[in-house]
Motif scaffolding. Structure first.
Motif, PDB file in Angstrom:
ATOM      1  N   GLN A   1     -59.216  46.462 -25.043  1.00  0.00           N
ATOM      2  CA  GLN A   1     -58.640  47.116 -23.868  1.00  0.00           C
ATOM      3  C   GLN A   1     -58.665  48.635 -24.007  1.00  0.00           C
ATOM      4  OE1 GLN A   1     -54.793  45.240 -23.657  1.00  0.00           O
ATOM      5  NE2 GLN A   1     -55.563  43.504 -22.481  1.00  0.00           N
TER       6      GLN A   1
ATOM      7  N   LYS B   1     -55.086  39.485 -31.944  1.00  0.00           N
ATOM      8  CA  LYS B   1     -54.189  40.506 -31.398  1.00  0.00           C
ATOM      9  C   LYS B   1     -54.839  41.890 -31.461  1.00  0.00           C
ATOM     10  CE  LYS B   1     -49.543  42.397 -31.906  1.00  0.00           C
ATOM     11  NZ  LYS B   1     -48.296  42.352 -32.678  1.00  0.00           N
TER      12      LYS B   1
ATOM     13  N   GLN C   1     -56.212  44.431 -28.372  1.00  0.00           N
ATOM     14  CA  GLN C   1     -55.760  45.813 -28.250  1.00  0.00           C
ATOM     15  C   GLN C   1     -56.935  46.792 -28.233  1.00  0.00           C
ATOM     16  OE1 GLN C   1     -53.125  46.139 -31.608  1.00  0.00           O
ATOM     17  NE2 GLN C   1     -51.345  45.455 -30.434  1.00  0.00           N
TER      18      GLN C   1
END
Length: 79
Positions: free
Chosen positions: A35, A28, A32
């Motif tokens: 990106q 996760k 994040q």
């Protein structure tokens, strides 16, 4: 054919697939940061249960990543 039968067995609960590695990643957070920072290959490893295993986990993961990256290469340079 194999994929069909495996998917069916998974759906029925007949088989369970587990991948055991020496390291756990934080997918996760990787996504994040990847990106947000526009970084193609970004990996975040979770802290091992035993701090004494940290160096081994890091070097093992790094070795696997390097091997995968150079598998099809003819010339490799490291610095």
């Amino acid at each position: 054919m194999i994929t069909k039968y495996l998917d069916e067995a998974l759906a029925r609960g007949i088989v369970d697939i587990n991948i055991h590695t020496d390291y756990a990643r934080n997918a996760k957070l990787e996504k994040q940061l990847s990106q947000a920072l526009n970084i193609k290959h970004l990996y975040i490893l979770r802290e091992p249960v035993s701090p004494s295993k940290r160096q081994g986990v890091l070097t093992s993961f790094a070795a696997h990543q390097v091997q995968a990256a150079i598998a099809q290469s003819h010339v490799v340079g490291l610095s």
